[in-house]
Design a protein around this motif. Structure first.
Motif, PDB file in Angstrom:
ATOM      1  N   LEU A 298      -9.406  17.697  79.769  1.00 51.91           N
ATOM      2  CA  LEU A 298      -8.255  18.357  80.443  1.00 51.91           C
ATOM      3  C   LEU A 298      -7.363  17.372  81.293  1.00 51.91           C
ATOM      4  CD1 LEU A 298      -7.282  21.077  81.635  1.00 51.91           C
ATOM      5  CD2 LEU A 298      -8.728  20.787  83.569  1.00 51.91           C
ATOM      6  N   VAL A 299      -6.099  17.666  81.025  1.00 53.39           N
ATOM      7  CA  VAL A 299      -5.124  16.688  81.640  1.00 53.39           C
ATOM      8  C   VAL A 299      -3.796  17.626  82.225  1.00 53.39           C
ATOM      9  CG1 VAL A 299      -3.250  15.112  81.596  1.00 53.39           C
ATOM     10  CG2 VAL A 299      -5.540  14.780  80.041  1.00 53.39           C
ATOM     11  N   VAL A 300      -3.533  17.869  83.346  1.00 55.06           N
ATOM     12  CA  VAL A 300      -2.677  18.611  83.875  1.00 55.06           C
ATOM     13  C   VAL A 300      -1.579  17.896  84.573  1.00 55.06           C
ATOM     14  CG1 VAL A 300      -2.119  20.419  85.525  1.00 55.06           C
ATOM     15  CG2 VAL A 300      -4.400  20.109  84.515  1.00 55.06           C
ATOM     16  N   ARG A 301      -0.275  18.156  84.309  1.00 49.55           N
ATOM     17  CA  ARG A 301       1.001  17.808  84.870  1.00 49.55           C
ATOM     18  C   ARG A 301       1.516  18.919  85.766  1.00 49.55           C
ATOM     19  NH1 ARG A 301       4.902  14.265  81.366  1.00 49.55           N
ATOM     20  NH2 ARG A 301       4.765  16.230  80.124  1.00 49.55           N
ATOM     21  N   ARG A 302       1.949  18.573  87.065  1.00 51.96           N
ATOM     22  CA  ARG A 302       2.581  19.648  87.818  1.00 51.96           C
ATOM     23  C   ARG A 302       3.974  19.084  88.525  1.00 51.96           C
ATOM     24  NH1 ARG A 302       0.504  22.261  93.578  1.00 51.96           N
ATOM     25  NH2 ARG A 302       0.467  20.274  94.273  1.00 51.96           N
ATOM     26  N   ALA A 303       4.847  19.704  88.245  1.00 56.29           N
ATOM     27  CA  ALA A 303       6.308  19.376  89.016  1.00 56.29           C
ATOM     28  C   ALA A 303       6.561  20.507  90.011  1.00 56.29           C
ATOM     29  CB  ALA A 303       7.244  19.300  87.898  1.00 56.29           C
ATOM     30  N   ARG A 304       7.074  20.095  91.338  1.00 51.48           N
ATOM     31  CA  ARG A 304       7.256  21.007  92.187  1.00 51.48           C
ATOM     32  C   ARG A 304       8.885  21.111  92.624  1.00 51.48           C
ATOM     33  NH1 ARG A 304       3.086  21.266  97.208  1.00 51.48           N
ATOM     34  NH2 ARG A 304       3.618  23.440  96.480  1.00 51.48           N
ATOM     35  N   SER A 305       9.022  22.521  92.874  1.00 53.47           N
ATOM     36  CA  SER A 305      10.645  22.658  93.124  1.00 53.47           C
ATOM     37  C   SER A 305      10.561  23.959  94.278  1.00 53.47           C
ATOM     38  CB  SER A 305      11.227  23.258  91.953  1.00 53.47           C
ATOM     39  OG  SER A 305      10.823  24.532  91.530  1.00 53.47           O
ATOM     40  N   GLU A 306      11.882  24.075  94.764  1.00 51.01           N
ATOM     41  CA  GLU A 306      11.905  25.053  95.635  1.00 51.01           C
ATOM     42  C   GLU A 306      11.681  26.588  95.411  1.00 51.01           C
ATOM     43  OE1 GLU A 306      15.857  25.016  97.454  1.00 51.01           O
ATOM     44  OE2 GLU A 306      15.435  22.972  98.508  1.00 51.01           O
ATOM     45  N   GLY A 307      11.832  26.719  94.089  1.00 50.37           N
ATOM     46  CA  GLY A 307      11.651  27.961  93.399  1.00 50.37           C
ATOM     47  C   GLY A 307      10.278  28.263  93.077  1.00 50.37           C
ATOM     48  N   GLY A 308       9.295  27.150  92.735  1.00 57.53           N
ATOM     49  CA  GLY A 308       8.001  27.459  92.480  1.00 57.53           C
ATOM     50  C   GLY A 308       7.526  26.267  91.787  1.00 57.53           C
ATOM     51  N   ASP A 309       6.149  25.992  91.154  1.00 58.26           N
ATOM     52  CA  ASP A 309       5.856  25.164  90.597  1.00 58.26           C
ATOM     53  C   ASP A 309       5.738  25.142  89.103  1.00 58.26           C
ATOM     54  OD1 ASP A 309       5.254  24.220  93.053  1.00 58.26           O
ATOM     55  OD2 ASP A 309       3.277  24.510  93.066  1.00 58.26           O
ATOM     56  N   LEU A 310       5.788  24.074  88.402  1.00 57.94           N
ATOM     57  CA  LEU A 310       5.717  24.028  86.799  1.00 57.94           C
ATOM     58  C   LEU A 310       4.405  23.235  86.479  1.00 57.94           C
ATOM     59  CD1 LEU A 310       7.051  24.660  84.202  1.00 57.94           C
ATOM     60  CD2 LEU A 310       8.298  22.606  84.325  1.00 57.94           C
ATOM     61  N   TYR A 311       3.946  23.993  85.473  1.00 60.13           N
ATOM     62  CA  TYR A 311       2.421  23.219  84.902  1.00 60.13           C
ATOM     63  C   TYR A 311       2.473  22.956  83.581  1.00 60.13           C
ATOM     64  CZ  TYR A 311       0.319  24.129  89.545  1.00 60.13           C
ATOM     65  OH  TYR A 311      -0.181  24.264  90.894  1.00 60.13           O
ATOM     66  N   GLU A 312       2.076  21.814  82.966  1.00 64.21           N
ATOM     67  CA  GLU A 312       1.655  21.585  81.873  1.00 64.21           C
ATOM     68  C   GLU A 312       0.168  21.292  81.492  1.00 64.21           C
ATOM     69  OE1 GLU A 312       3.538  18.617  78.469  1.00 64.21           O
ATOM     70  OE2 GLU A 312       1.971  17.781  79.784  1.00 64.21           O
ATOM     71  N   ILE A 313      -0.606  21.916  80.814  1.00 69.23           N
ATOM     72  CA  ILE A 313      -2.149  21.673  80.886  1.00 69.23           C
ATOM     73  C   ILE A 313      -2.290  21.636  79.322  1.00 69.23           C
ATOM     74  CG2 ILE A 313      -4.345  22.831  81.176  1.00 69.23           C
ATOM     75  CD1 ILE A 313      -2.604  24.948  83.114  1.00 69.23           C
ATOM     76  N   THR A 314      -3.075  20.554  79.167  1.00 62.73           N
ATOM     77  CA  THR A 314      -3.320  19.893  78.067  1.00 62.73           C
ATOM     78  C   THR A 314      -4.992  20.108  77.881  1.00 62.73           C
ATOM     79  OG1 THR A 314      -1.617  18.643  77.749  1.00 62.73           O
ATOM     80  CG2 THR A 314      -3.285  18.060  76.117  1.00 62.73           C
ATOM     81  N   PHE A 315      -5.489  20.715  76.770  1.00 60.48           N
ATOM     82  CA  PHE A 315      -6.842  20.785  76.567  1.00 60.48           C
ATOM     83  C   PHE A 315      -7.184  19.871  75.490  1.00 60.48           C
ATOM     84  CE2 PHE A 315      -5.486  24.937  78.257  1.00 60.48           C
ATOM     85  CZ  PHE A 315      -6.398  24.975  79.269  1.00 60.48           C
TER      86      PHE A 315
END
Length: 248
Positions: free
Chosen positions: A166-183
C-alpha cells in the motif's frame, strides 16, 4: 515496520474485515505473481480455496464452498469482452483471448476499502474523524484520464506507505482532500473528501424573516390539519404567545 492503528467500532471492524478477506482472495488470483509487491498473494489465494490445505473437516467444507463460489463467478475468453476490466488488472501476459480468465469483484468492495484507508489516514495524520457532513467519493479510472490530478499530487501530495502492498498520496485544499491509493503497485483508486461549505451568516432582518416564514408554514400545516382558516389559527397562536409572555 510500525502497524497503523485506527479506532473502529466492532460492527465496522467486522464489516471491513469480511470485505477485505474476500477482496484479497479475489485480487490475489489476478495480481502478477512475479511482482515483488504482490509476492505470495496468489499462492495464499489458491490455498484458501484448496480443501487439501484444510486443518479440519469443517475447514475443508468451507474451502470447497468458496472454491465453487469463485469458479461460478469467473469469466473466460469471449465472455470477458462484455465486462468492465479494472484498470491495471487487465491482460499482462500476452495470452490469446480464449486463454484469458477474469473474476468478478463485488461493486462495493474497492470503494469500501478506499473509504477505510481514507478514514484511517485522516485520523492518523489529523487526529480527527470524517464527520457525517463530509462526503467520501472513490473513483476507478485509467491514469491517463486524470493527468491533472496526478500533477496536483506530484506538486503537493504527501506520501504514506505500508509497503509492499500500500502506498497513499494525499493533497490538501480548502475544498477538501484528494487521495491516490496504490495497491500492490498494480491497482490504483482515487478518492476525494469534500468539506461542506458553511452556511452564510444571516443579518438580524434575515433571521426575523426566516422565523416569520417558519411560523407561517407551521400555522398553515396546523390549520390544514384542524380544518380552520389560517387567519383564525394565527390569531389564536399569537394570543397564546402573549399569554406566555405575561405569565413569564
Amino acid at each position: 515496520m510500525e502497524k497503523w492503528r485506527i479506532p473502529s467500532c466492532i460492527a465496522c471492524n467486522d464489516r471491513y474485515g469480511k470485505l477485505e478477506r474476500d477482496l484479497i482472495g479475489r485480487l490475489g488470483l489476478t495480481l502478477d505473481a512475479k511482482n515483488p509487491a504482490s509476492a505470495g498473494l496468489a499462492e495464499k489465494a489458491l490455498r484458501a480455496i484448496n480443501p487439501d490445505a484444510a486443518t479440519s473437516e469443517g475447514d475443508a467444507t468451507a474451502r470447497d464452498a468458496r472454491a465453487k463460489k469463485i469458479l461460478g463467478e469467473m469469466y473466460k475468453g469471449e465472455a470477458l469482452k462484455e465486462k468492465n476490466v479494472v484498470p491495471g488488472l487487465g491482460e499482462r501476459w500476452d495470452r490469446p483471448l480464449e486463454e484469458q480468465l477474469g473474476i468478478s469483484i463485488p461493486e462495493e468492495s474497492l470503494p469500501a476499502m478506499t473509504e477505510k484507508i481514507v478514514r484511517g489516514i485522516t485520523f492518523r495524520e489529523d487526529g480527527a474523524f470524517i464527520e457525517s457532513g463530509q462526503k467520501i467519493q472513490s473513483f476507478l479510472v485509467n491514469d491517463e484520464d486524470v493527468k491533472d490530478v496526478k500533477e496536483m499530487l506530484d506538486r503537493a501530495g504527501k506520501v504514506f506507505k505500508r509497503e509492499p502492498g500500500l502506498v497513499v498520496r494525499r493533497a490538501r485544499s480548502e475544498g477538501g482532500d484528494l487521495y491516490e491509493i496504490t495497491f500492490w503497485n498494480q491497482l490504483r483508486m482515487y478518492a476525494t473528501v469534500a468539506t461542506p461549505k458553511a452556511a452564510p451568516a444571516l443579518c438580524p432582518r434575515q433571521r426575523r424573516a426566516l422565523r416569520r416564514a417558519r411560523l407561517n408554514a407551521w400555522l398553515q400545516q396546523r390549520a390544514a390539519r384542524q380544518g380552520r382558516p389560517k387567519a383564525i389559527a394565527r390569531r389564536r397562536a399569537r394570543k397564546r404567545a402573549r399569554r406566555k409572555l405575561t405569565v413569564g
